[in-house]
Design a protein around this motif. Structure first.
Motif, PDB file in Angstrom:
ATOM      1  N   GLU A  99      42.805  41.079  42.227  1.00 15.17           N
ATOM      2  CA  GLU A  99      42.632  42.334  41.500  1.00 15.17           C
ATOM      3  C   GLU A  99      44.005  42.843  41.109  1.00 15.17           C
ATOM      4  OE1 GLU A  99      40.554  44.597  44.427  1.00 15.17           O
ATOM      5  OE2 GLU A  99      38.610  43.870  43.763  1.00 15.17           O
ATOM      6  N   TYR A 100      44.090  43.356  39.892  1.00 18.99           N
ATOM      7  CA  TYR A 100      45.360  43.836  39.378  1.00 18.99           C
ATOM      8  C   TYR A 100      45.334  45.346  39.275  1.00 18.99           C
ATOM      9  CZ  TYR A 100      45.583  38.941  38.255  1.00 18.99           C
ATOM     10  OH  TYR A 100      45.547  37.582  38.347  1.00 18.99           O
ATOM     11  N   ALA A 101      46.415  45.984  39.676  1.00 18.01           N
ATOM     12  CA  ALA A 101      46.477  47.439  39.706  1.00 18.01           C
ATOM     13  C   ALA A 101      46.744  48.011  38.324  1.00 18.01           C
ATOM     14  CB  ALA A 101      47.576  47.903  40.665  1.00 18.01           C
ATOM     15  N   ALA A 102      46.184  49.191  38.105  1.00 17.92           N
ATOM     16  CA  ALA A 102      46.432  49.901  36.851  1.00 17.92           C
ATOM     17  C   ALA A 102      47.797  50.573  36.924  1.00 17.92           C
ATOM     18  CB  ALA A 102      45.354  50.944  36.618  1.00 17.92           C
ATOM     19  N   VAL A 103      48.281  50.985  35.800  1.00 25.54           N
ATOM     20  CA  VAL A 103      49.600  51.610  35.737  1.00 25.54           C
ATOM     21  C   VAL A 103      49.557  53.033  36.298  1.00 25.54           C
ATOM     22  CG1 VAL A 103      51.428  52.358  34.174  1.00 25.54           C
ATOM     23  CG2 VAL A 103      50.241  50.214  33.769  1.00 25.54           C
ATOM     24  N   ARG A 104      48.451  53.726  36.069  1.00 25.25           N
ATOM     25  CA  ARG A 104      48.415  55.151  36.427  1.00 25.25           C
ATOM     26  C   ARG A 104      48.291  55.411  37.923  1.00 25.25           C
ATOM     27  NH1 ARG A 104      42.708  54.992  33.869  1.00 25.25           N
ATOM     28  NH2 ARG A 104      41.612  54.386  35.713  1.00 25.25           N
ATOM     29  N   ASN A 105      47.586  54.553  38.670  1.00 25.87           N
ATOM     30  CA  ASN A 105      47.402  54.784  40.085  1.00 25.87           C
ATOM     31  C   ASN A 105      47.242  53.428  40.766  1.00 25.87           C
ATOM     32  OD1 ASN A 105      46.705  55.580  42.648  1.00 25.87           O
ATOM     33  ND2 ASN A 105      45.180  57.074  41.990  1.00 25.87           N
ATOM     34  N   ILE A 106      47.976  53.191  41.817  1.00 24.26           N
ATOM     35  CA  ILE A 106      47.982  51.886  42.452  1.00 24.26           C
ATOM     36  C   ILE A 106      46.632  51.541  43.085  1.00 24.26           C
ATOM     37  CG2 ILE A 106      48.795  52.614  44.719  1.00 24.26           C
ATOM     38  CD1 ILE A 106      50.130  49.608  42.854  1.00 24.26           C
ATOM     39  N   ARG A 107      45.793  52.555  43.388  1.00 18.90           N
ATOM     40  CA  ARG A 107      44.498  52.296  44.020  1.00 18.90           C
ATOM     41  C   ARG A 107      43.398  51.974  43.023  1.00 18.90           C
ATOM     42  NH1 ARG A 107      43.747  57.421  47.156  1.00 18.90           N
ATOM     43  NH2 ARG A 107      45.505  58.085  45.935  1.00 18.90           N
ATOM     44  N   ASP A 108      43.605  52.229  41.762  1.00 21.87           N
ATOM     45  CA  ASP A 108      42.591  51.949  40.745  1.00 21.87           C
ATOM     46  C   ASP A 108      42.813  50.556  40.174  1.00 21.87           C
ATOM     47  OD1 ASP A 108      41.536  54.458  41.075  1.00 21.87           O
ATOM     48  OD2 ASP A 108      42.704  55.341  39.440  1.00 21.87           O
ATOM     49  N   PHE A 109      41.918  49.661  40.514  1.00 22.70           N
ATOM     50  CA  PHE A 109      41.996  48.315  39.960  1.00 22.70           C
ATOM     51  C   PHE A 109      41.206  48.287  38.656  1.00 22.70           C
ATOM     52  CE2 PHE A 109      42.411  47.607  44.561  1.00 22.70           C
ATOM     53  CZ  PHE A 109      43.663  47.035  44.568  1.00 22.70           C
ATOM     54  N   THR A 110      41.832  47.846  37.601  1.00 28.67           N
ATOM     55  CA  THR A 110      41.151  47.830  36.309  1.00 28.67           C
ATOM     56  C   THR A 110      40.913  46.423  35.786  1.00 28.67           C
ATOM     57  OG1 THR A 110      43.249  47.994  35.136  1.00 28.67           O
ATOM     58  CG2 THR A 110      42.100  50.058  35.649  1.00 28.67           C
ATOM     59  N   ALA A 111      41.477  45.435  36.432  1.00 25.43           N
ATOM     60  CA  ALA A 111      41.293  44.052  35.978  1.00 25.43           C
ATOM     61  C   ALA A 111      41.352  43.126  37.179  1.00 25.43           C
ATOM     62  CB  ALA A 111      42.363  43.665  34.972  1.00 25.43           C
ATOM     63  N   GLY A 112      40.742  41.993  37.005  1.00 22.71           N
ATOM     64  CA  GLY A 112      40.757  40.990  38.061  1.00 22.71           C
ATOM     65  C   GLY A 112      40.661  39.603  37.455  1.00 22.71           C
ATOM     66  N   ALA A 113      40.842  38.618  38.293  1.00 24.19           N
ATOM     67  CA  ALA A 113      40.712  37.230  37.860  1.00 24.19           C
ATOM     68  C   ALA A 113      40.182  36.410  39.021  1.00 24.19           C
ATOM     69  CB  ALA A 113      42.046  36.680  37.388  1.00 24.19           C
ATOM     70  N   VAL A 114      39.352  35.435  38.691  1.00 18.67           N
ATOM     71  CA  VAL A 114      38.800  34.512  39.679  1.00 18.67           C
ATOM     72  C   VAL A 114      39.366  33.126  39.389  1.00 18.67           C
ATOM     73  CG1 VAL A 114      36.698  33.420  40.527  1.00 18.67           C
ATOM     74  CG2 VAL A 114      36.693  35.839  39.946  1.00 18.67           C
ATOM     75  N   THR A 115      39.834  32.463  40.423  1.00 19.50           N
ATOM     76  CA  THR A 115      40.339  31.099  40.294  1.00 19.50           C
ATOM     77  C   THR A 115      39.445  30.177  41.099  1.00 19.50           C
ATOM     78  OG1 THR A 115      42.596  31.908  40.049  1.00 19.50           O
ATOM     79  CG2 THR A 115      42.332  29.596  40.644  1.00 19.50           C
ATOM     80  N   VAL A 116      38.898  29.168  40.427  1.00 19.05           N
ATOM     81  CA  VAL A 116      38.058  28.170  41.080  1.00 19.05           C
ATOM     82  C   VAL A 116      38.833  26.859  41.113  1.00 19.05           C
ATOM     83  CG1 VAL A 116      35.924  26.821  40.904  1.00 19.05           C
ATOM     84  CG2 VAL A 116      35.898  29.264  40.409  1.00 19.05           C
ATOM     85  N   THR A 117      38.939  26.290  42.302  1.00 19.66           N
ATOM     86  CA  THR A 117      39.616  25.013  42.492  1.00 19.66           C
ATOM     87  C   THR A 117      38.591  24.001  42.990  1.00 19.66           C
ATOM     88  OG1 THR A 117      41.642  26.169  43.088  1.00 19.66           O
ATOM     89  CG2 THR A 117      41.507  23.838  43.668  1.00 19.66           C
ATOM     90  N   VAL A 118      38.519  22.868  42.320  1.00 18.00           N
ATOM     91  CA  VAL A 118      37.633  21.785  42.751  1.00 18.00           C
ATOM     92  C   VAL A 118      38.480  20.550  43.015  1.00 18.00           C
ATOM     93  CG1 VAL A 118      37.055  21.154  40.369  1.00 18.00           C
ATOM     94  CG2 VAL A 118      35.582  20.393  42.218  1.00 18.00           C
ATOM     95  N   SER A 119      38.354  20.016  44.219  1.00 18.29           N
ATOM     96  CA  SER A 119      38.988  18.757  44.580  1.00 18.29           C
ATOM     97  C   SER A 119      37.891  17.710  44.632  1.00 18.29           C
ATOM     98  CB  SER A 119      39.663  18.860  45.944  1.00 18.29           C
ATOM     99  OG  SER A 119      40.632  19.879  45.927  1.00 18.29           O
ATOM    100  N   TYR A 120      38.217  16.495  44.219  1.00 15.75           N
ATOM    101  CA  TYR A 120      37.181  15.474  44.177  1.00 15.75           C
ATOM    102  C   TYR A 120      37.736  14.117  44.580  1.00 15.75           C
ATOM    103  CZ  TYR A 120      39.073  13.391  39.914  1.00 15.75           C
ATOM    104  OH  TYR A 120      39.884  12.756  39.010  1.00 15.75           O
ATOM    105  N   ASP A 121      36.836  13.292  45.090  1.00 18.88           N
ATOM    106  CA  ASP A 121      37.091  11.877  45.324  1.00 18.88           C
ATOM    107  C   ASP A 121      35.959  11.131  44.646  1.00 18.88           C
ATOM    108  OD1 ASP A 121      39.431  11.973  46.997  1.00 18.88           O
ATOM    109  OD2 ASP A 121      38.138  12.758  48.584  1.00 18.88           O
ATOM    110  N   LEU A 122      36.294  10.172  43.807  1.00 20.54           N
ATOM    111  CA  LEU A 122      35.299   9.336  43.146  1.00 20.54           C
ATOM    112  C   LEU A 122      35.170   8.056  43.953  1.00 20.54           C
ATOM    113  CD1 LEU A 122      33.396   8.967  40.743  1.00 20.54           C
ATOM    114  CD2 LEU A 122      35.289   7.918  39.514  1.00 20.54           C
ATOM    115  N   ILE A 123      33.966   7.825  44.485  1.00 17.67           N
ATOM    116  CA  ILE A 123      33.706   6.707  45.385  1.00 17.67           C
ATOM    117  C   ILE A 123      32.789   5.703  44.695  1.00 17.67           C
ATOM    118  CG2 ILE A 123      32.786   6.047  47.643  1.00 17.67           C
ATOM    119  CD1 ILE A 123      35.235   7.893  47.818  1.00 17.67           C
TER     120      ILE A 123
END
Length: 180
Positions: A99-123
């Protein structure tokens, strides 16, 4: 008018074109182009993805992992059951949110990002040997408001988008692994 200069320019130009005609094909001889999902000897386009349709996908235990697995199965098999499976993609999925903080107040989150990581082995299931493996990462942003339900739904939608993106990247990686 100076005929010596024009004659020299024409001679130089002819020499350059002759050299280009000899060297050009030799330089391009090493360049090849092939489709990623097919081979040069396949005349039936429906057979081009037949190797990918032989890949089964292992079970996962998270909601985001299930979203990724479902989309990957659809990409590999086109919504059909595989006729036979020769390979297994053993996947491990993790999702993290920021979550990313807004400029006006550090407690107000106005944006976020989700990161998905997939590891794989092909057998290769016939020899029970590892063909290849690796990991892929996908990120999806989302907006936050003062409404809790809207925030949780935006987070879930971002997780789904990142899972679909990671599944598409994984399909390309599997195609490259099986190609080479």
């Amino acid at each position: 008018m100076d005929f010596g200069k024009t004659s020299l320019m024409q001679s130089t130009r002819r020499s350059f074109l002759a050299a280009l005609a000899i060297i050009g094909p030799a330089m391009l001889a090493g360049c090849t182009w092939e489709p990623l999902y097919g081979s040069a000897g396949i005349s039936d386009p429906s057979a081009a993805g037949s190797t990918l349709s032989q890949v089964s996908v292992s079970q996962v235990d998270t909601r985001v992992g299930q979203q990724l697995r479902n989309h990957l199965i659809f990409l590999l098999h086109g919504g059909r059951d595989p006729l036979e499976t020769r390979y297994e993609a053993r996947i491990r999925v993790s999702a993290t949110g920021n979550e990313y903080a807004a400029v006006r107040n550090i407690r107000d989150f106005t944006a976020g990002a989700v990161t998905v990581t997939v590891s794989y082995d092909l057998i290769d299931t016939t020899t029970n040997s590892r063909v290849n493996g690796g990991s892929r990462v996908a990120t999806a942003p989302y907006d936050r408001t003062t409404q809790n339900f809207a925030n949780s739904r935006a987070l879930r939608d971002a997780e789904n988008r990142a899972a679909r993106d990671a599944a598409e990247q994984l399909r390309l990686a599997l195609a490259a692994d099986l190609r080479g």
